[in-house]
Design a protein around this motif. Sequence first.
Motif, PDB file in Angstrom:
ATOM      1  N   ARG A  50      40.530 -80.366  31.279  1.00 52.21           N
ATOM      2  CA  ARG A  50      41.940 -80.741  31.486  1.00 52.21           C
ATOM      3  C   ARG A  50      42.725 -79.613  32.158  1.00 52.21           C
ATOM      4  N   ALA A  51      42.439 -78.379  31.780  1.00 50.54           N
ATOM      5  CA  ALA A  51      43.119 -77.243  32.405  1.00 50.54           C
ATOM      6  C   ALA A  51      42.761 -77.159  33.890  1.00 50.54           C
ATOM      7  N   LEU A  52      41.498 -77.403  34.210  1.00 46.67           N
ATOM      8  CA  LEU A  52      41.069 -77.367  35.606  1.00 46.67           C
ATOM      9  C   LEU A  52      41.741 -78.476  36.405  1.00 46.67           C
ATOM     10  N   MET A  53      41.808 -79.656  35.845  1.00 52.83           N
ATOM     11  CA  MET A  53      42.397 -80.790  36.566  1.00 52.83           C
ATOM     12  C   MET A  53      43.885 -80.575  36.840  1.00 52.83           C
ATOM     13  N   GLN A  54      44.546 -79.829  35.979  1.00 48.20           N
ATOM     14  CA  GLN A  54      45.980 -79.581  36.165  1.00 48.20           C
ATOM     15  C   GLN A  54      46.259 -78.547  37.256  1.00 48.20           C
ATOM     16  N   SER A  55      45.276 -77.699  37.561  1.00 44.22           N
ATOM     17  CA  SER A  55      45.529 -76.594  38.488  1.00 44.22           C
ATOM     18  C   SER A  55      44.778 -76.690  39.817  1.00 44.22           C
ATOM     19  N   CYS A  56      43.737 -77.520  39.878  1.00 49.93           N
ATOM     20  CA  CYS A  56      42.871 -77.510  41.064  1.00 49.93           C
ATOM     21  C   CYS A  56      43.489 -78.246  42.253  1.00 49.93           C
ATOM     22  N   LYS A  57      43.078 -77.834  43.450  1.00 49.27           N
ATOM     23  CA  LYS A  57      43.412 -78.569  44.666  1.00 49.27           C
ATOM     24  C   LYS A  57      42.318 -79.586  44.970  1.00 49.27           C
ATOM     25  N   VAL A  58      41.082 -79.199  44.700  1.00 51.46           N
ATOM     26  CA  VAL A  58      39.927 -80.087  44.859  1.00 51.46           C
ATOM     27  C   VAL A  58      39.383 -80.390  43.470  1.00 51.46           C
ATOM     28  N   PRO A  59      39.378 -81.650  43.042  1.00 49.78           N
ATOM     29  CA  PRO A  59      38.865 -81.966  41.710  1.00 49.78           C
ATOM     30  C   PRO A  59      37.354 -81.775  41.638  1.00 49.78           C
ATOM     31  N   PRO A  60      36.829 -81.423  40.481  1.00 48.96           N
ATOM     32  CA  PRO A  60      35.376 -81.284  40.364  1.00 48.96           C
ATOM     33  C   PRO A  60      34.683 -82.621  40.605  1.00 48.96           C
ATOM     34  N   ALA A  61      33.546 -82.548  41.278  1.00 48.51           N
ATOM     35  CA  ALA A  61      32.771 -83.765  41.539  1.00 48.51           C
ATOM     36  C   ALA A  61      31.910 -84.133  40.350  1.00 48.51           C
ATOM     37  N   LEU A  62      31.542 -83.114  39.551  1.00 47.41           N
ATOM     38  CA  LEU A  62      30.558 -83.364  38.495  1.00 47.41           C
ATOM     39  C   LEU A  62      30.703 -82.352  37.368  1.00 47.41           C
ATOM     40  N   LEU A  63      30.402 -82.813  36.159  1.00 46.01           N
ATOM     41  CA  LEU A  63      30.281 -81.942  34.983  1.00 46.01           C
ATOM     42  C   LEU A  63      28.862 -82.081  34.446  1.00 46.01           C
ATOM     43  N   GLN A  64      28.182 -80.953  34.291  1.00 48.70           N
ATOM     44  CA  GLN A  64      26.817 -80.936  33.757  1.00 48.70           C
ATOM     45  C   GLN A  64      26.843 -80.290  32.374  1.00 48.70           C
ATOM     46  N   VAL A  65      26.388 -81.034  31.358  1.00 44.57           N
ATOM     47  CA  VAL A  65      26.405 -80.523  29.983  1.00 44.57           C
ATOM     48  C   VAL A  65      25.179 -81.009  29.216  1.00 44.57           C
ATOM     49  N   GLU A  66      24.964 -80.387  28.069  1.00 44.41           N
ATOM     50  CA  GLU A  66      23.925 -80.885  27.156  1.00 44.41           C
ATOM     51  C   GLU A  66      24.317 -82.282  26.679  1.00 44.41           C
ATOM     52  N   TYR A  67      23.376 -83.206  26.764  1.00 34.53           N
ATOM     53  CA  TYR A  67      23.689 -84.597  26.389  1.00 34.53           C
ATOM     54  C   TYR A  67      22.392 -85.314  26.012  1.00 34.53           C
ATOM     55  N   HIS A  68      22.390 -85.902  24.821  1.00 38.43           N
ATOM     56  CA  HIS A  68      21.245 -86.675  24.316  1.00 38.43           C
ATOM     57  C   HIS A  68      21.740 -87.485  23.120  1.00 38.43           C
ATOM     58  N   PRO A  69      20.906 -88.338  22.525  1.00 35.80           N
ATOM     59  CA  PRO A  69      21.405 -89.182  21.435  1.00 35.80           C
ATOM     60  C   PRO A  69      22.011 -88.428  20.252  1.00 35.80           C
ATOM     61  N   LYS A  70      21.602 -87.195  20.024  1.00 36.88           N
ATOM     62  CA  LYS A  70      22.174 -86.439  18.905  1.00 36.88           C
ATOM     63  C   LYS A  70      23.434 -85.661  19.295  1.00 36.88           C
ATOM     64  N   LEU A  71      23.783 -85.721  20.576  1.00 34.72           N
ATOM     65  CA  LEU A  71      25.016 -85.066  21.055  1.00 34.72           C
ATOM     66  C   LEU A  71      25.607 -85.937  22.164  1.00 34.72           C
ATOM     67  N   ARG A  72      26.359 -86.945  21.766  1.00 33.47           N
ATOM     68  CA  ARG A  72      26.812 -87.971  22.715  1.00 33.47           C
ATOM     69  C   ARG A  72      28.064 -87.559  23.490  1.00 33.47           C
ATOM     70  N   GLN A  73      28.772 -86.538  23.034  1.00 33.82           N
ATOM     71  CA  GLN A  73      29.909 -86.014  23.807  1.00 33.82           C
ATOM     72  C   GLN A  73      30.881 -87.126  24.229  1.00 33.82           C
ATOM     73  N   THR A  74      31.217 -88.008  23.298  1.00 33.40           N
ATOM     74  CA  THR A  74      32.007 -89.201  23.623  1.00 33.40           C
ATOM     75  C   THR A  74      33.361 -88.864  24.249  1.00 33.40           C
ATOM     76  N   GLU A  75      34.078 -87.923  23.649  1.00 30.46           N
ATOM     77  CA  GLU A  75      35.406 -87.580  24.179  1.00 30.46           C
ATOM     78  C   GLU A  75      35.294 -86.924  25.554  1.00 30.46           C
ATOM     79  N   LEU A  76      34.293 -86.079  25.721  1.00 32.90           N
ATOM     80  CA  LEU A  76      34.100 -85.401  27.000  1.00 32.90           C
ATOM     81  C   LEU A  76      33.764 -86.406  28.100  1.00 32.90           C
ATOM     82  N   ARG A  77      32.955 -87.388  27.777  1.00 36.33           N
ATOM     83  CA  ARG A  77      32.637 -88.442  28.757  1.00 36.33           C
ATOM     84  C   ARG A  77      33.886 -89.233  29.123  1.00 36.33           C
TER      85      ARG A  77
END
Length: 289
Positions: A163-190
Amino acid sequence: MSSSAAPSILLNTGVHMPILGLGTYKLKDPKEIYQALEAALDCGYRSFDSAAVYGNEAELGRVLKELLPKHGLTREDVFITSKLSPKDQGEGAMEAALHSLSELDMDYIDLYLIHWPGTRGLSVSDQRNPGNRAQSWAALEELHAQGKLKAIGVSNYTQGHMRALMQSCKVPPALLQVEYHPKLRQTELRSVCKEYGVCFQAYSSLGKGELTKDPVVIEVAKKCERTPAQVLLRWAVQQGVLVLPKSSNPDRIKDNAKIFDFSLSDSDMDRLSALDCGYRCCWDPCEVV
């Protein structure tokens, strides 16, 4: 003759990125890299993920130059990702990105990520971290404008970092790469990524191999007549999540590519998703300010 390439998705930059990529973490031996890339190209991989800290950019670039013509492919047929080392976060970002380009011996990198929200040598609570991230991003934006980085993004960012990046960037990120699997679904981040139109990519889809031994995963795999690894990768891609299985074993590389010719039932998807417990097998960026 290479098999047909794996499916791709459209990034917010207007370019397509393969859903399946080969992770190259810990791949350093030249013979291993050659063997892995040859097997990957042969069964449809067109995306290769590296990083400055992996120490294999130069070898990756060299091997691709040798292998692409053998497979009837050109540089434009593959998608190369690399990442900024935490030691170069901030004022060293521009030079580091250019060094990655030089190491790969390429005119451009398809996707370049800030590898970690913190800075090597600084505490996770150090208030200089946000400023360093912003400085890195500004350097990536400049190289993106020059066409040297076709797309830019981030790795291991939390919802707050995003959210901090989106508020300040001129070019939005194309992709976020994170740890993700059934035991870590990262629902809010998605949800944050969906809100901002940022592609979501998983690493450690197998939980460093631990999830392939989970009874539920094994049961679903037997039912589907697939391997546990294929089931875990399919669980992600069936949700529109990109995956980066890492292996140096040609047979496993080929097996990991066989995830587009079957589907998991809704009940099996739900059973796998129910394993979510916030378990991390890798680094936790949540304390980085």
